[in-house]
Scaffold this motif. Structure first.
Motif, PDB file in Angstrom:
ATOM      1  N   LEU A 180      -3.536   0.751  13.706  1.00  0.00           N
ATOM      2  CA  LEU A 180      -4.292   1.985  13.487  1.00  0.00           C
ATOM      3  C   LEU A 180      -3.344   3.148  13.232  1.00  0.00           C
ATOM      4  O   LEU A 180      -3.561   3.950  12.313  1.00  0.00           O
ATOM      5  CB  LEU A 180      -5.190   2.301  14.678  1.00  0.00           C
ATOM      6  CG  LEU A 180      -5.905   3.659  14.623  1.00  0.00           C
ATOM      7  CD1 LEU A 180      -6.753   3.791  13.365  1.00  0.00           C
ATOM      8  CD2 LEU A 180      -6.757   3.878  15.871  1.00  0.00           C
ATOM      9  N   GLU A 181      -2.290   3.223  14.019  1.00  0.00           N
ATOM     10  CA  GLU A 181      -1.299   4.292  13.832  1.00  0.00           C
ATOM     11  C   GLU A 181      -0.728   4.249  12.420  1.00  0.00           C
ATOM     12  O   GLU A 181      -0.625   5.277  11.742  1.00  0.00           O
ATOM     13  CB  GLU A 181      -0.171   4.129  14.852  1.00  0.00           C
ATOM     14  CG  GLU A 181       0.960   5.122  14.699  1.00  0.00           C
ATOM     15  CD  GLU A 181       2.156   4.788  15.580  1.00  0.00           C
ATOM     16  OE1 GLU A 181       3.206   5.442  15.417  1.00  0.00           O
ATOM     17  OE2 GLU A 181       2.052   3.858  16.406  1.00  0.00           O
ATOM     18  N   SER A 209     -11.893   4.000  24.382  1.00  0.00           N
ATOM     19  CA  SER A 209     -11.487   3.547  23.047  1.00  0.00           C
ATOM     20  C   SER A 209     -11.473   4.709  22.068  1.00  0.00           C
ATOM     21  O   SER A 209     -10.518   4.886  21.297  1.00  0.00           O
ATOM     22  CB  SER A 209     -12.449   2.465  22.533  1.00  0.00           C
ATOM     23  OG  SER A 209     -12.373   1.310  23.340  1.00  0.00           O
ATOM     24  N   PHE A 210     -12.509   5.540  22.099  1.00  0.00           N
ATOM     25  CA  PHE A 210     -12.551   6.704  21.218  1.00  0.00           C
ATOM     26  C   PHE A 210     -11.391   7.651  21.522  1.00  0.00           C
ATOM     27  O   PHE A 210     -10.769   8.207  20.610  1.00  0.00           O
ATOM     28  CB  PHE A 210     -13.883   7.441  21.361  1.00  0.00           C
ATOM     29  CG  PHE A 210     -15.073   6.630  20.917  1.00  0.00           C
ATOM     30  CD1 PHE A 210     -15.217   6.254  19.587  1.00  0.00           C
ATOM     31  CD2 PHE A 210     -16.051   6.249  21.823  1.00  0.00           C
ATOM     32  CE1 PHE A 210     -16.315   5.509  19.166  1.00  0.00           C
ATOM     33  CE2 PHE A 210     -17.149   5.509  21.415  1.00  0.00           C
ATOM     34  CZ  PHE A 210     -17.282   5.134  20.091  1.00  0.00           C
ATOM     35  N   ARG A 211     -11.093   7.814  22.800  1.00  0.00           N
ATOM     36  CA  ARG A 211      -9.996   8.692  23.204  1.00  0.00           C
ATOM     37  C   ARG A 211      -8.664   8.139  22.685  1.00  0.00           C
ATOM     38  O   ARG A 211      -7.807   8.889  22.211  1.00  0.00           O
ATOM     39  CB  ARG A 211      -9.971   8.805  24.731  1.00  0.00           C
ATOM     40  CG  ARG A 211      -9.146   9.947  25.280  1.00  0.00           C
ATOM     41  CD  ARG A 211      -9.281  10.035  26.797  1.00  0.00           C
ATOM     42  NE  ARG A 211     -10.681  10.163  27.193  1.00  0.00           N
ATOM     43  CZ  ARG A 211     -11.279   9.366  28.072  1.00  0.00           C
ATOM     44  NH1 ARG A 211     -10.606   8.355  28.629  1.00  0.00           N
ATOM     45  NH2 ARG A 211     -12.541   9.557  28.389  1.00  0.00           N
ATOM     46  N   HIS A 220      -8.311   8.684  18.965  1.00  0.00           N
ATOM     47  CA  HIS A 220      -7.959  10.078  18.707  1.00  0.00           C
ATOM     48  C   HIS A 220      -6.464  10.298  18.887  1.00  0.00           C
ATOM     49  O   HIS A 220      -5.802  10.927  18.056  1.00  0.00           O
ATOM     50  CB  HIS A 220      -8.737  11.008  19.647  1.00  0.00           C
ATOM     51  CG  HIS A 220      -8.317  12.443  19.556  1.00  0.00           C
ATOM     52  ND1 HIS A 220      -7.213  12.939  20.249  1.00  0.00           N
ATOM     53  CD2 HIS A 220      -8.821  13.494  18.853  1.00  0.00           C
ATOM     54  CE1 HIS A 220      -7.075  14.217  19.965  1.00  0.00           C
ATOM     55  NE2 HIS A 220      -8.023  14.577  19.126  1.00  0.00           N
ATOM     56  N   ASP A 221      -5.928   9.765  19.971  1.00  0.00           N
ATOM     57  CA  ASP A 221      -4.526  10.025  20.308  1.00  0.00           C
ATOM     58  C   ASP A 221      -3.544   9.285  19.411  1.00  0.00           C
ATOM     59  O   ASP A 221      -2.395   9.708  19.275  1.00  0.00           O
ATOM     60  CB  ASP A 221      -4.268   9.651  21.776  1.00  0.00           C
ATOM     61  CG  ASP A 221      -5.026  10.541  22.744  1.00  0.00           C
ATOM     62  OD1 ASP A 221      -5.489  11.619  22.323  1.00  0.00           O
ATOM     63  OD2 ASP A 221      -5.142  10.161  23.930  1.00  0.00           O
ATOM     64  N   GLU A 222      -3.978   8.191  18.777  1.00  0.00           N
ATOM     65  CA  GLU A 222      -3.083   7.380  17.950  1.00  0.00           C
ATOM     66  C   GLU A 222      -3.012   7.843  16.499  1.00  0.00           C
ATOM     67  O   GLU A 222      -2.209   7.311  15.728  1.00  0.00           O
ATOM     68  CB  GLU A 222      -3.515   5.908  17.984  1.00  0.00           C
ATOM     69  CG  GLU A 222      -3.284   5.221  19.318  1.00  0.00           C
ATOM     70  CD  GLU A 222      -3.684   3.757  19.284  1.00  0.00           C
ATOM     71  OE1 GLU A 222      -4.215   3.304  18.240  1.00  0.00           O
ATOM     72  OE2 GLU A 222      -3.472   3.068  20.286  1.00  0.00           O
ATOM     73  N   THR A 223      -3.814   8.814  16.137  1.00  0.00           N
ATOM     74  CA  THR A 223      -3.904   9.224  14.734  1.00  0.00           C
ATOM     75  C   THR A 223      -3.466  10.673  14.559  1.00  0.00           C
ATOM     76  O   THR A 223      -3.581  11.484  15.477  1.00  0.00           O
ATOM     77  CB  THR A 223      -5.338   9.047  14.218  1.00  0.00           C
ATOM     78  OG1 THR A 223      -6.257   9.686  15.120  1.00  0.00           O
ATOM     79  CG2 THR A 223      -5.703   7.564  14.135  1.00  0.00           C
ATOM     80  N   PRO A 224      -2.965  11.023  13.386  1.00  0.00           N
ATOM     81  CA  PRO A 224      -2.424  12.373  13.164  1.00  0.00           C
ATOM     82  C   PRO A 224      -3.501  13.442  13.019  1.00  0.00           C
ATOM     83  O   PRO A 224      -4.677  13.141  12.779  1.00  0.00           O
ATOM     84  CB  PRO A 224      -1.628  12.219  11.868  1.00  0.00           C
ATOM     85  CG  PRO A 224      -2.311  11.102  11.145  1.00  0.00           C
ATOM     86  CD  PRO A 224      -2.763  10.152  12.208  1.00  0.00           C
ATOM     87  N   GLU A 225      -3.092  14.657  13.156  1.00  0.00           N
ATOM     88  CA  GLU A 225      -3.992  15.792  12.975  1.00  0.00           C
ATOM     89  C   GLU A 225      -4.561  15.767  11.557  1.00  0.00           C
ATOM     90  O   GLU A 225      -3.855  15.492  10.595  1.00  0.00           O
ATOM     91  CB  GLU A 225      -3.232  17.097  13.208  1.00  0.00           C
ATOM     92  CG  GLU A 225      -4.083  18.341  13.097  1.00  0.00           C
ATOM     93  CD  GLU A 225      -3.289  19.610  13.364  1.00  0.00           C
ATOM     94  OE1 GLU A 225      -3.839  20.700  13.146  1.00  0.00           O
ATOM     95  OE2 GLU A 225      -2.117  19.500  13.777  1.00  0.00           O
ATOM     96  N   LYS A 268     -11.745  14.805  15.252  1.00  0.00           N
ATOM     97  CA  LYS A 268     -11.560  13.661  14.362  1.00  0.00           C
ATOM     98  C   LYS A 268     -12.842  12.862  14.183  1.00  0.00           C
ATOM     99  O   LYS A 268     -12.845  11.806  13.551  1.00  0.00           O
ATOM    100  CB  LYS A 268     -10.436  12.767  14.881  1.00  0.00           C
ATOM    101  CG  LYS A 268      -9.078  13.473  14.887  1.00  0.00           C
ATOM    102  CD  LYS A 268      -7.969  12.604  15.434  1.00  0.00           C
ATOM    103  CE  LYS A 268      -6.659  13.394  15.477  1.00  0.00           C
ATOM    104  NZ  LYS A 268      -5.541  12.604  16.051  1.00  0.00           N
ATOM    105  N   LEU A 269     -13.936  13.379  14.736  1.00  0.00           N
ATOM    106  CA  LEU A 269     -15.233  12.749  14.539  1.00  0.00           C
ATOM    107  C   LEU A 269     -15.809  13.193  13.203  1.00  0.00           C
ATOM    108  O   LEU A 269     -16.121  14.362  12.996  1.00  0.00           O
ATOM    109  CB  LEU A 269     -16.192  13.130  15.676  1.00  0.00           C
ATOM    110  CG  LEU A 269     -17.629  12.618  15.539  1.00  0.00           C
ATOM    111  CD1 LEU A 269     -17.655  11.084  15.507  1.00  0.00           C
ATOM    112  CD2 LEU A 269     -18.498  13.145  16.678  1.00  0.00           C
TER     113      LEU A 269
END
Length: 268
Positions: free
Chosen positions: A36-37, A60-62, A65-70, A109-110
């Motif tokens: 995913l990253e 999982s949603f959290r 969120h944390d593994e993907t860039p702004e 990111k939603l």
């Protein structure tokens, strides 16, 4: 993410776990935990199919969120328990359960929530409007974007477009598939799913086809409707800034990331 004078354009694929992408899209020695990253560094959005089949945990949603860039966004499919019904008016509880399942942990990111209907589901105005009334504009202060993916030809009608406009809900514009193409616009964003990648093209599509889809995305983002896609209503929506979400789905799935990256390059 590409920006025009009007809306933003996000381009992605369906999911990020697919064995044939290992060694083609993903480097050979990349840990599956980092897929995913990696995908989020090369794409600008992903449509999550898993939420259609079952609920995910807030953790999982959290984590996503944390593994993907702004600036990265996820589109989530609504649960099939809400849409695969003879009477859509009975799906309220399934909709509410999904909205309370932790999706807000994705924060900014939603992206859109895609409510997908089976090909056998026909357009029955009263019943369909009952479902649209279940879709809130916001939850806990977070604005939501809803899109319905209808797959029966009966939806290719002006009355359906007007109903979507009334409730400020988008509908999927299908490309390169057997599903009805409804290119009209109904709200402040557009949602495209293109399904025609082929093994014979290195990037899934020919260069001309990639150029065409990039041009269509830019046209939508500028507030217009592409003249080479099929509309069903003769009433124009207000020309205004619109975000565009474009996903390369199905087709020769192994090449979908290549097609998405080629489109992103064209939109820079």
């Amino acid at each position: 993410m590409a920006e025009s004078k009007s809306g933003k354009i996000y381009v992605g694929i369906g999911g990020w776990t697919f064995e044939p992408w290992r060694g083609t899209f993903y480097p050979d020695k990349l840990s599956q935990k980092r897929e995913l990253e990696y995908a989020s560094q090369h794409l600008t959005s992903i449509e999550v199919n898993g939420t259609y089949y079952g609920s995910q945990k807030p953790e999982s949603f959290r984590k996503w969120h944390d593994e993907t860039p702004e600036g990265f966004v996820f589109s989530l499919k609504g649960p099939r328990f809400a849409t695969n019904r003879k009477e859509l008016a009975l799906g309220k509880e399934s909709v509410e359960r999904f909205l309370a399942s932790g999706i807000l942990e994705l924060k900014d990111k939603l992206g859109p929530l895609n409510w997908q209907f089976m090909e056998t589901k026909k357009f029955e105005p009263e019943d369909f409007e009952a479902f649209l009334k279940f879709l809130p504009e916001s939850v806990e202060g977070r604005k939501l974007r809803h899109v319905v993916e209808v797959r029966n030809d009966s939806f290719a009608a002006p009355d359906f477009v007007e109903l979507a406009r009334k409730h400020k809900v988008a509908f999927v514009t299908a490309g390169d598939s057997k599903f009805p193409q409804i290119a009209d616009v109904s709200t402040d964003f557009v949602y495209l799913r293109i399904m025609g990648t082929e093994e014979k093209h290195k990037k899934g599509y020919s260069e001309a086809e990639l150029d065409a889809w990039a041009k269509r995305a830019k046209t939508y983002a500028s507030g217009k409707v592409p003249s080479d896609l099929k509309r069903v209503s003769d009433k124009d929506a207000k020309a205004e800034p619109r975000d565009v979400y474009l996903y390369v789905i199905s087709g020769h799935k192994e090449l979908n990331p290549s097609a998405a990256m080629a489109l992103i390059e064209r939109l820079k």
